[in-house]
Enzyme design. Structure first.
Site, short mmCIF file in Angstrom:
data_model
loop_
_atom_site.label_atom_id
_atom_site.label_comp_id
_atom_site.label_asym_id
_atom_site.label_seq_id
_atom_site.Cartn_x
_atom_site.Cartn_y
_atom_site.Cartn_z
N LYS A 276 -1.56 -7.94 -2.89
CA LYS A 276 -2.86 -7.07 -2.93
C LYS A 276 -3.92 -7.65 -3.52
O LYS A 276 -4.00 -8.00 -4.81
CB LYS A 276 -2.07 -5.79 -3.53
CG LYS A 276 -2.94 -4.41 -2.91
CD LYS A 276 -2.06 -3.27 -3.45
CE LYS A 276 -2.67 -2.04 -3.35
NZ LYS A 276 -2.14 -0.72 -4.08
C1 E4P Z 1 -2.01 2.28 -3.15
O1 E4P Z 1 -1.99 1.09 -2.57
C2 E4P Z 1 -3.06 2.68 -3.87
O2 E4P Z 1 -3.15 1.94 -5.26
C3 E4P Z 1 -2.85 4.21 -4.42
O3 E4P Z 1 -2.54 4.69 -3.46
C4 E4P Z 1 -4.01 4.94 -5.20
O4 E4P Z 1 -3.61 6.07 -5.21
P1 E4P Z 1 -4.47 7.06 -6.45
O5 E4P Z 1 -5.86 7.37 -6.01
O6 E4P Z 1 -3.51 8.27 -6.34
O7 E4P Z 1 -4.16 6.41 -7.85
#
Ligand code: E4P
Length: 226
Positions: A83
């Site tokens: 990622k």
């Molecule tokens: C997923 O890859 C993201 O990091 C995550 O969905 C972020 O979610 P949040 O905005 O609730 O922290």
């Protein structure tokens, strides 16, 4: 539509994997911090439980350092998805990593232009954050409504739209209506998809009526065998 779970809590992941409905997992530095565990151990454990893509986020921001971290993460398991942030260095790393056969999830996407760049960089997934857009007074789901048709215009783009920062079952349904490929859901939201009061009420009624019959299916024998 594929369902990923957005957590680094391996107990939750094991329980949800047992449903047979889990296609992958996403983590981020915040979720790893919340787990209180070593990142490499957590990712290895998740990869053992879930055979689908498991996103592990780099902490570096500069190209060479991202590549070094990605090399470490890729060694954990074949299903690790690197990622990277949606920055020029992140996208440069995305291009290099996907050209080398790695899966890459480009994260922190907040515009259609950014999603298009991620797709051009060969991303396996691009993650638009709908909830965080909602938080600042935009309709996050409108971004999914922009990106999905744009990608459809170019069938050679293989990048999947991974709807992230999901806050409710309604987000999931809206994303599915719009044709998003994947949604990553906090465990509570994923569990929430199962619920409907009429299912609970109907099941209670069926069980009460069944109890009155005194029958037990597992021990029952068909007429021919009696
Ligand atoms: C997923 O890859 C993201 O990091 C995550 O969905 C972020 O979610 P949040 O905005 O609730 O922290």
């Amino acid at each position: 539509m594929k369902f990923f779970v957005d957590t680094a809590d391996t107990k939750e992941i094991r329980a949800l994997a047992e449903t047979g409905l889990l296609d992958g997992v996403t983590t981020n530095p915040t979720l790893i911090a919340k787990s209180g565990r070593n990142m490499l151990d957590v990712i290895a454990e998740i990869c053992d439980v879930v055979p689908g893509p498991v996103s592990a986020e780099v902490a570096a921001t500069e190209f060479a350092a991202i590549m070094r971290e990605a090399a470490v993460l890729r060694r954990i398991a074949r299903n690790v998805t690197i990622k990277v942030p949606l920055t020029p260095d992140g996208l440069r790393a995305c291009k290099a990593l996907t050209s080398d056969g790695a899966m890459v999830n480009v994260t922190l996407c907040f515009s259609a232009a950014q999603a298009l760049l991620a797709a051009k960089a060969g991303a396996t997934f691009v993650s638009p954050f709908v909830g965080r857009l909602d938080d600042i007074g935009h309709i996050g789901m409108e971004l999914i409504g922009e990106i999905v048709p744009i990608f459809r215009n170019y069938p050679n783009l293989k990048t999947e739209v991974l709807v992230a920062s999901v806050r409710s079952p309604l987000h999931v349904i809206d994303a599915a209506r719009l044709g998003a490929h994947v949604a990553t859901l906090p465990p509570a939201v994923l569990r929430g998809l199962f619920n409907h009061p009429l299912t609970e009420k109907g099941l209670a009624q069926f069980l009460a009526d069944w109890a009155k019959t005194g029958q037990h299916i597992a021990e029952a024998q068909p007429a021919a065998a009696r």
